[in-house]
Write a protein that holds these residues in place. Structure first.
Motif, PDB file in Angstrom:
ATOM      1  N   MET A   1      88.400 -19.454  25.919  1.00 25.04           N
ATOM      2  CA  MET A   1      88.637 -20.389  27.005  1.00 25.04           C
ATOM      3  C   MET A   1      89.421 -19.669  28.093  1.00 25.04           C
ATOM      4  SD  MET A   1      90.902 -23.916  26.877  1.00 25.04           S
ATOM      5  CE  MET A   1      89.985 -24.525  25.518  1.00 25.04           C
ATOM      6  N   ASP A   2      88.934 -19.736  29.325  1.00 25.73           N
ATOM      7  CA  ASP A   2      89.681 -19.071  30.388  1.00 25.73           C
ATOM      8  C   ASP A   2      90.842 -19.953  30.838  1.00 25.73           C
ATOM      9  OD1 ASP A   2      87.344 -19.636  33.162  1.00 25.73           O
ATOM     10  OD2 ASP A   2      88.860 -20.924  32.327  1.00 25.73           O
ATOM     11  N   ASP A   3      91.743 -19.359  31.615  1.00 18.65           N
ATOM     12  CA  ASP A   3      92.972 -20.053  31.983  1.00 18.65           C
ATOM     13  C   ASP A   3      92.716 -21.314  32.791  1.00 18.65           C
ATOM     14  OD1 ASP A   3      95.797 -19.704  33.994  1.00 18.65           O
ATOM     15  OD2 ASP A   3      95.836 -20.096  31.859  1.00 18.65           O
ATOM     16  N   SER A   4      91.721 -21.306  33.679  1.00 15.58           N
ATOM     17  CA  SER A   4      91.468 -22.497  34.487  1.00 15.58           C
ATOM     18  C   SER A   4      91.012 -23.657  33.613  1.00 15.58           C
ATOM     19  CB  SER A   4      90.435 -22.210  35.577  1.00 15.58           C
ATOM     20  OG  SER A   4      89.193 -21.884  35.000  1.00 15.58           O
ATOM     21  N   GLN A   5      90.270 -23.373  32.539  1.00 16.25           N
ATOM     22  CA  GLN A   5      89.863 -24.446  31.638  1.00 16.25           C
ATOM     23  C   GLN A   5      91.041 -24.933  30.808  1.00 16.25           C
ATOM     24  OE1 GLN A   5      86.687 -22.472  29.580  1.00 16.25           O
ATOM     25  NE2 GLN A   5      85.131 -23.497  30.801  1.00 16.25           N
ATOM     26  N   SER A   6      91.907 -24.023  30.376  1.00 18.88           N
ATOM     27  CA  SER A   6      93.029 -24.445  29.549  1.00 18.88           C
ATOM     28  C   SER A   6      94.032 -25.257  30.357  1.00 18.88           C
ATOM     29  CB  SER A   6      93.717 -23.240  28.911  1.00 18.88           C
ATOM     30  OG  SER A   6      94.391 -22.478  29.879  1.00 18.88           O
ATOM     31  N   ARG A   7      94.103 -25.018  31.671  1.00 18.35           N
ATOM     32  CA  ARG A   7      95.053 -25.760  32.496  1.00 18.35           C
ATOM     33  C   ARG A   7      94.573 -27.176  32.765  1.00 18.35           C
ATOM     34  NH1 ARG A   7      96.786 -22.324  37.574  1.00 18.35           N
ATOM     35  NH2 ARG A   7      94.771 -21.371  37.406  1.00 18.35           N
ATOM     36  N   ARG A   8      93.293 -27.361  32.984  1.00 20.68           N
ATOM     37  CA  ARG A   8      92.710 -28.670  33.298  1.00 20.68           C
ATOM     38  C   ARG A   8      93.340 -29.309  34.537  1.00 20.68           C
ATOM     39  NH1 ARG A   8      92.264 -29.136  27.503  1.00 20.68           N
ATOM     40  NH2 ARG A   8      90.081 -29.160  26.980  1.00 20.68           N
TER      41      ARG A   8
ATOM     42  N   THR B   1      97.667 -20.330  22.575  1.00 21.80           N
ATOM     43  CA  THR B   1      96.451 -19.516  22.697  1.00 21.80           C
ATOM     44  C   THR B   1      96.242 -19.075  24.139  1.00 21.80           C
ATOM     45  OG1 THR B   1      95.470 -20.720  20.858  1.00 21.80           O
ATOM     46  CG2 THR B   1      93.964 -19.477  22.263  1.00 21.80           C
ATOM     47  N   SER B   2      96.462 -19.977  25.078  1.00 24.52           N
ATOM     48  CA  SER B   2      96.283 -19.651  26.498  1.00 24.52           C
ATOM     49  C   SER B   2      97.322 -18.653  26.999  1.00 24.52           C
ATOM     50  CB  SER B   2      96.372 -20.916  27.347  1.00 24.52           C
ATOM     51  OG  SER B   2      95.353 -21.810  27.000  1.00 24.52           O
ATOM     52  N   LEU B   3      98.479 -18.617  26.350  1.00 20.97           N
ATOM     53  CA  LEU B   3      99.547 -17.717  26.781  1.00 20.97           C
ATOM     54  C   LEU B   3      99.370 -16.296  26.249  1.00 20.97           C
ATOM     55  CD1 LEU B   3     102.611 -20.101  26.343  1.00 20.97           C
ATOM     56  CD2 LEU B   3     101.583 -19.338  28.493  1.00 20.97           C
ATOM     57  N   GLN B   4      98.555 -16.147  25.209  1.00 21.91           N
ATOM     58  CA  GLN B   4      98.356 -14.818  24.623  1.00 21.91           C
ATOM     59  C   GLN B   4      97.761 -13.870  25.654  1.00 21.91           C
ATOM     60  OE1 GLN B   4      95.948 -15.412  21.131  1.00 21.91           O
ATOM     61  NE2 GLN B   4      97.689 -16.102  19.912  1.00 21.91           N
TER      62      GLN B   4
ATOM     63  N   GLU C   1     106.097 -12.938  32.952  1.00 23.20           N
ATOM     64  CA  GLU C   1     106.127 -13.663  34.226  1.00 23.20           C
ATOM     65  C   GLU C   1     104.961 -14.647  34.327  1.00 23.20           C
ATOM     66  OE1 GLU C   1     105.807 -12.993  39.047  1.00 23.20           O
ATOM     67  OE2 GLU C   1     106.166 -11.252  37.779  1.00 23.20           O
ATOM     68  N   GLU C   2     103.771 -14.210  33.923  1.00 23.39           N
ATOM     69  CA  GLU C   2     102.610 -15.109  33.957  1.00 23.39           C
ATOM     70  C   GLU C   2     102.798 -16.281  32.999  1.00 23.39           C
ATOM     71  OE1 GLU C   2      99.011 -11.959  35.002  1.00 23.39           O
ATOM     72  OE2 GLU C   2      99.739 -12.107  32.937  1.00 23.39           O
ATOM     73  N   GLN C   3     103.383 -16.027  31.832  1.00 25.65           N
ATOM     74  CA  GLN C   3     103.655 -17.111  30.889  1.00 25.65           C
ATOM     75  C   GLN C   3     104.639 -18.114  31.489  1.00 25.65           C
ATOM     76  OE1 GLN C   3     104.756 -15.880  26.919  1.00 25.65           O
ATOM     77  NE2 GLN C   3     103.229 -14.239  26.917  1.00 25.65           N
ATOM     78  N   ASP C   4     105.701 -17.604  32.106  1.00 25.79           N
ATOM     79  CA  ASP C   4     106.684 -18.489  32.733  1.00 25.79           C
ATOM     80  C   ASP C   4     106.033 -19.342  33.824  1.00 25.79           C
ATOM     81  OD1 ASP C   4     108.666 -17.522  31.083  1.00 25.79           O
ATOM     82  OD2 ASP C   4     109.616 -16.276  32.622  1.00 25.79           O
ATOM     83  N   ARG C   5     105.163 -18.740  34.623  1.00 30.14           N
ATOM     84  CA  ARG C   5     104.487 -19.488  35.688  1.00 30.14           C
ATOM     85  C   ARG C   5     103.632 -20.605  35.096  1.00 30.14           C
ATOM     86  NH1 ARG C   5     104.660 -16.891  40.821  1.00 30.14           N
ATOM     87  NH2 ARG C   5     102.707 -17.825  41.509  1.00 30.14           N
ATOM     88  N   ARG C   6     102.886 -20.296  34.049  1.00 25.17           N
ATOM     89  CA  ARG C   6     102.044 -21.327  33.418  1.00 25.17           C
ATOM     90  C   ARG C   6     102.904 -22.445  32.836  1.00 25.17           C
ATOM     91  NH1 ARG C   6      99.329 -19.089  36.122  1.00 25.17           N
ATOM     92  NH2 ARG C   6      97.360 -18.061  35.771  1.00 25.17           N
ATOM     93  N   LEU C   7     104.011 -22.083  32.197  1.00 26.61           N
ATOM     94  CA  LEU C   7     104.885 -23.108  31.620  1.00 26.61           C
ATOM     95  C   LEU C   7     105.488 -24.000  32.701  1.00 26.61           C
ATOM     96  CD1 LEU C   7     106.515 -20.989  28.805  1.00 26.61           C
ATOM     97  CD2 LEU C   7     105.143 -23.063  28.469  1.00 26.61           C
ATOM     98  N   VAL C   8     105.841 -23.424  33.836  1.00 28.58           N
ATOM     99  CA  VAL C   8     106.341 -24.226  34.959  1.00 28.58           C
ATOM    100  C   VAL C   8     105.255 -25.202  35.408  1.00 28.58           C
ATOM    101  CG1 VAL C   8     106.986 -24.113  37.410  1.00 28.58           C
ATOM    102  CG2 VAL C   8     108.079 -22.584  35.759  1.00 28.58           C
ATOM    103  N   GLU C   9     104.029 -24.710  35.529  1.00 26.87           N
ATOM    104  CA  GLU C   9     102.917 -25.572  35.952  1.00 26.87           C
ATOM    105  C   GLU C   9     102.661 -26.672  34.927  1.00 26.87           C
ATOM    106  OE1 GLU C   9      99.667 -22.852  36.613  1.00 26.87           O
ATOM    107  OE2 GLU C   9     100.755 -21.821  38.220  1.00 26.87           O
TER     108      GLU C   9
END
Length: 189
Positions: A1-8, A120-123, A128-136
């Motif tokens: 699953m790519d990041d855009s799909q995991s974010r929804r 899984t999406s954070l792997q 920094e990218e993980q922190d950004r996703r968690l903020v989102e």
């Protein structure tokens, strides 16, 4: 699953005019922001101080405590605000230190829960990218949380209250708006 799909959800550059101006100015926006943010909300939204009612806490987390609940209920019921803006910021200290033993629930449990739910999406992402996703993901979670408050649900149904998610990048001094998040049976535009 790519990041855009995991974010929804989707991110779009924030236009300062996404909240229409009203005249005469009145408190029409509840701003829920983080205590440690350097976000310049007045400039970001291009509004005057008279347009905004602010509530800040660690990680812009809307939890069921007296301060948060009172601020939301007051803004929605007494001020009859038209917009709730939940703003997270990249580089958020609560996200970076969620496993700090000095922090107590609910802050740590919310961020840790997001980290676990999206592991899984954070792997493969940098820290920094993980922190950004968690903020989102945290902002998306808080949008859904505010959508559970009875006064907010009533105001959405009765008078079209809008709930917005925004991210601030202090390095670039740019804002981003989250779209395609469902609350109370509706999808935010």
């Amino acid at each position: 699953m790519d990041d855009s799909q995991s974010r929804r959800y989707s991110l779009q550059p924030l236009r300062s005019d996404f909240i229409p101006k009203i005249s005469p100015p009145r408190e029409q926006i509840l701003w829920v922001g983080c205590s440690d943010s350097s976000c310049e909300e007045l400039a970001l939204l291009d509004v005057s101080p008279d347009d905004i009612f602010q509530h800040r806490n660690l990680g812009n987390i809307l939890i069921d405590d007296l301060s948060c609940t009172t601020a939301v209920r007051y803004a929605v019921s007494a001020l009859n605000i038209d917009h709730i803006v939940i703003c997270g910021h990249y580089g958020c200290g609560i996200v970076k230190t969620a496993q700090n033993p000095g922090l107590k629930d609910p802050w740590t449990s919310i961020i840790d829960g997001l980290r676990t739910a999206h592991s899984t999406s954070l792997q493969g992402l940098t820290e920094e990218e993980q922190d950004r996703r968690l903020v989102e993901w945290n902002v998306v979670e808080q949008i859904r949380s505010v959508g559970q408050i009875p006064e907010v649900v009533d105001a959405i149904d009765r008078r079209g209250l809008k709930v917005h998610g925004v991210f601030y990048d202090s390095a670039s001094r740019r804002g981003y708006r989250v779209t395609n998040v469902g609350i109370h049976g509706r999808v935010l535009v």
